[in-house]
Structures are given as C-alpha cells and as structure tokens.
Enzyme design. Sequence first.
Site, PDB file in Angstrom:
ATOM      1  N   ARG A  82       0.834  -1.209   0.000  1.00 23.54           N
ATOM      2  CA  ARG A  82       0.000   0.000   0.000  1.00 23.54           C
ATOM      3  C   ARG A  82       0.867   1.258   0.000  1.00 23.54           C
ATOM      4  NH1 ARG A  82      -4.525   0.719   4.374  1.00 23.54           N
ATOM      5  NH2 ARG A  82      -2.850   0.059   5.754  1.00 23.54           N
TER       6      ARG A  82
ATOM      7  N   ARG B 191       2.512   3.685   5.232  1.00 20.40           N
ATOM      8  CA  ARG B 191       2.081   3.866   6.624  1.00 20.40           C
ATOM      9  C   ARG B 191       3.037   3.112   7.547  1.00 20.40           C
ATOM     10  NH1 ARG B 191      -4.339   2.844   7.077  1.00 20.40           N
ATOM     11  NH2 ARG B 191      -3.703   1.584   8.854  1.00 20.40           N
TER      12      ARG B 191
HETATM   13  P1  AP5 Z   1      -7.356  -0.248   2.114  1.00 18.79           P
HETATM   14  O1  AP5 Z   1      -8.588   0.152   1.392  1.00 18.79           O
HETATM   15  O2  AP5 Z   1      -6.424   0.823   2.556  1.00 18.79           O
HETATM   16  O3  AP5 Z   1      -7.737  -1.251   3.322  1.00 18.79           O
HETATM   17  P2  AP5 Z   1      -8.386  -0.961   4.739  1.00 18.79           P
HETATM   18  O4  AP5 Z   1      -9.381  -2.040   4.993  1.00 18.79           O
HETATM   19  O5  AP5 Z   1      -8.851   0.454   4.837  1.00 18.79           O
HETATM   20  O6  AP5 Z   1      -7.116  -1.242   5.658  1.00 18.79           O
HETATM   21  P3  AP5 Z   1      -6.525  -0.399   6.865  1.00 18.79           P
HETATM   22  O7  AP5 Z   1      -5.093  -0.834   7.007  1.00 18.79           O
HETATM   23  O8  AP5 Z   1      -6.770   1.067   6.736  1.00 18.79           O
HETATM   24  O9  AP5 Z   1      -7.374  -0.971   8.039  1.00 18.79           O
HETATM   25  P4  AP5 Z   1      -7.110  -0.917   9.509  1.00 18.79           P
HETATM   26  O10 AP5 Z   1      -8.446  -1.250  10.017  1.00 18.79           O
HETATM   27  O11 AP5 Z   1      -6.027  -1.809   9.982  1.00 18.79           O
HETATM   28  O12 AP5 Z   1      -6.526   0.557   9.785  1.00 18.79           O
HETATM   29  P5  AP5 Z   1      -7.191   1.907  10.338  1.00 18.79           P
HETATM   30  O13 AP5 Z   1      -6.584   3.020   9.627  1.00 18.79           O
HETATM   31  O14 AP5 Z   1      -8.662   1.774  10.368  1.00 18.79           O
HETATM   32  O15 AP5 Z   1      -6.563  -1.295   1.190  1.00 18.79           O
HETATM   33  C1  AP5 Z   1      -5.314  -1.822   1.587  1.00 18.79           C
HETATM   34  C2  AP5 Z   1      -4.401  -2.012   0.349  1.00 18.79           C
HETATM   35  O16 AP5 Z   1      -4.941  -3.041  -0.477  1.00 18.79           O
HETATM   36  C3  AP5 Z   1      -4.296  -0.758  -0.532  1.00 18.79           C
HETATM   37  O17 AP5 Z   1      -3.003  -0.698  -1.066  1.00 18.79           O
HETATM   38  C4  AP5 Z   1      -5.328  -0.994  -1.651  1.00 18.79           C
HETATM   39  O18 AP5 Z   1      -4.935  -0.363  -2.843  1.00 18.79           O
HETATM   40  C5  AP5 Z   1      -5.301  -2.522  -1.776  1.00 18.79           C
HETATM   41  N1  AP5 Z   1      -6.623  -3.089  -2.069  1.00 18.79           N
HETATM   42  C6  AP5 Z   1      -7.821  -2.701  -1.580  1.00 18.79           C
HETATM   43  N2  AP5 Z   1      -8.815  -3.492  -2.043  1.00 18.79           N
HETATM   44  C7  AP5 Z   1      -8.209  -4.421  -2.836  1.00 18.79           C
HETATM   45  C8  AP5 Z   1      -8.706  -5.533  -3.592  1.00 18.79           C
HETATM   46  N3  AP5 Z   1     -10.017  -5.858  -3.611  1.00 18.79           N
HETATM   47  N4  AP5 Z   1      -7.817  -6.274  -4.274  1.00 18.79           N
HETATM   48  C9  AP5 Z   1      -6.486  -5.977  -4.250  1.00 18.79           C
HETATM   49  N5  AP5 Z   1      -5.963  -4.942  -3.560  1.00 18.79           N
HETATM   50  C10 AP5 Z   1      -6.818  -4.177  -2.846  1.00 18.79           C
HETATM   51  O19 AP5 Z   1      -6.683   1.903  11.863  1.00 18.79           O
HETATM   52  C11 AP5 Z   1      -5.324   2.119  12.173  1.00 18.79           C
HETATM   53  C12 AP5 Z   1      -5.128   2.043  13.692  1.00 18.79           C
HETATM   54  O20 AP5 Z   1      -5.875   3.092  14.342  1.00 18.79           O
HETATM   55  C13 AP5 Z   1      -5.612   0.741  14.369  1.00 18.79           C
HETATM   56  O21 AP5 Z   1      -4.635  -0.267  14.324  1.00 18.79           O
HETATM   57  C14 AP5 Z   1      -5.884   1.253  15.806  1.00 18.79           C
HETATM   58  O22 AP5 Z   1      -4.697   1.371  16.538  1.00 18.79           O
HETATM   59  C15 AP5 Z   1      -6.440   2.652  15.574  1.00 18.79           C
HETATM   60  N6  AP5 Z   1      -7.916   2.667  15.452  1.00 18.79           N
HETATM   61  C16 AP5 Z   1      -8.639   3.000  14.344  1.00 18.79           C
HETATM   62  N7  AP5 Z   1      -9.964   2.900  14.598  1.00 18.79           N
HETATM   63  C17 AP5 Z   1     -10.083   2.474  15.888  1.00 18.79           C
HETATM   64  C18 AP5 Z   1     -11.200   2.152  16.708  1.00 18.79           C
HETATM   65  N8  AP5 Z   1     -12.470   2.242  16.256  1.00 18.79           N
HETATM   66  N9  AP5 Z   1     -10.950   1.716  17.976  1.00 18.79           N
HETATM   67  C19 AP5 Z   1      -9.682   1.624  18.455  1.00 18.79           C
HETATM   68  N10 AP5 Z   1      -8.584   1.908  17.723  1.00 18.79           N
HETATM   69  C20 AP5 Z   1      -8.777   2.327  16.441  1.00 18.79           C
HETATM   70 MG    MG Z   2      -8.277   2.145   5.966  1.00 16.76          MG
END
Ligand code: AP5
Ligand code: MG
Length: 219
Positions: free
Chosen positions: A126, A159
């Site tokens: 990513r 990231r």
């Molecule tokens: P992408 O669309 O970026 O995937 P995503 O599901 O959004 O993945 P994240 O890594 O953002 O999810 P996350 O839940 O771990 O992180 P978040 O930021 O929410 O796609 C990923 C990659 O794959 C990209 O390169 C894309 O191009 C590719 N791709 C997408 N679809 C594809 C497909 N179909 N086929 C092939 N390739 C594809 O959270 C980060 C941190 O914040 C957490 O770890 C936690 O510490 C904190 N946090 C956030 N929300 C909370 C909460 N509610 N409670 C507590 N802590 C929280």
């Molecule tokens: Mg995301």
Amino acid sequence: MRIVILGAPGAGKGTQCKRVVAEYGLAHLSSGDILRRERSEGTELGKEAQSYMDSGALVPDEIIVKMMASAISESVESGFVLDGFPRTVNQAQELDNSLQSSGQKIDAIINLNVDDELVSQRMTGRRSCPECGAVYHIENLKPKVEGKCDNDDADLVQRADDALDVVANRLKTYHEQTKPVVGYYKSNGTVIEIDANKDADEVTGFVLDKLEELASALK
Ligand code: AP5
Ligand code: MG
C-alpha cells in the site's frame, strides 16, 4: 443512508468507502484517518493514540467513542459511512445508544471478508498520498506514475503500521476484538456479506449493487 463498513486490516474498507461516498455523496468517517490527522497535527489526542497505533493495538474505547461521536454529529443528517469504527462490541453498543437517543439508526452493515493470507501482500504494497489521502497499491492499484499521486503529483508514502510485524498484531487484534462486532450486528439485524478477496472493481460492483437495493427499500 448511515452505513458501517467492517473488515480486517487490508480488507479494502478505505478503498471501497471512497467509491461509495463518491456515488452517494455521504461523509466518509474513518477513525484511522482521523487519528492519523490528530497525530500529524500533534494534538493531545494524537499523542495519546500513538503507542497503541504503532504496536497494532486498539486505542481505548473511551477515547474513540468521544472522537467519533463528535465526527458523527456533524454529518448525522446528510448520512455517513463509518470506516474502522465500531471496532469492539462496546463501541458498537455505544454507537447504537447514541443514535437511538436522537431517533436514528444504522441502515446497513457491510462486512468485507478477506483471507488472512492476502492481508500482508495488500498492506506491504500500500502507498498513500499525504496530501489528498488517495490510496494505491504497487501491484494491485498502481498510480499512473510510479511513486506519485494521480491527483496532485505528491510523493506517495507508506504507513508506519504497515511493517510486517505490526500487521501481524493488527490481524490478531482484529480476530480477538473486532470480529465479535460482526456477531453483535448479526444478532440485531442484517449484515451484508461481501467477498473482498476479488479485485477492487469487482468488490465495488458487489457493494454498490447491495446499496442500490437498500436505497430503493429506504425510499
Ligand atoms: P485499504 O482500502 O487501505 O484497506 P483498509 O481495509 O482500509 O485497511 P486499513 O489498514 O486502513 O485498516 P485498519 O483497520 O487496519 O486501519 P485503520 O486506519 O482503520 O486497502 C489496503 C491495500 O490493499 C491498498 O493498497 C489498496 O490499494 C489494496 N486493495 C484494496 N482493495 C483491494 C482488492 N479488492 N484487491 C487488491 N488490492 C486491494 O486503523 C489504524 C489504527 O488506528 C488501528 O490499528 C488502531 O490502533 C487505531 N484505530 C482506528 N480505529 C479504531 C477504533 N475504532 N478503535 C480503536 N482503535 C482504532
Ligand atoms: Mg483504511
């Protein structure tokens, strides 16, 4: 419409949410994006969240619930898609309670199912734009010019929590604390299950078809 998108790290929540909001004019409320913005601005909230995010753990519920309540209140009338929230059963209950108190509810829960084996390939490949937030992948969703954003030509970045050891922790956290949220919503209503192992455009097709059905049913 008020929608929740659930799924493991790398399931494609951010990618699909951007396409859904472009189609339906909803607000995209990503808890991860809000936390990263707080961190880059050096706020107290950002500092508090830092160590949890860097290790792949969840930020404590009380911090997140307050942060998301404020984001939701700004777009509760126009509609929203929640990305990355709720992530624990407690967060889901808090969300339900706060919507109920203003006579509202979540209209649809979309669960993006992806195999664990695909997650590390998606995370390590990513690349994101620090200016506009666009998300690419070095193999699956390439920018037109390598390393540059299609929208504003900014240099794409990785990231910090996409390092392999952190990804393993994020996946473990997902299975232990976030997967039960799917069960919580199933016991209270319908969850739309989507096969997110397919390529991104195919997944968008599935999601938009389901939302079109929902939009007609809500009319
Ligand atoms: P992408 O669309 O970026 O995937 P995503 O599901 O959004 O993945 P994240 O890594 O953002 O999810 P996350 O839940 O771990 O992180 P978040 O930021 O929410 O796609 C990923 C990659 O794959 C990209 O390169 C894309 O191009 C590719 N791709 C997408 N679809 C594809 C497909 N179909 N086929 C092939 N390739 C594809 O959270 C980060 C941190 O914040 C957490 O770890 C936690 O510490 C904190 N946090 C956030 N929300 C909370 C909460 N509610 N409670 C507590 N802590 C929280
Ligand atoms: Mg995301």
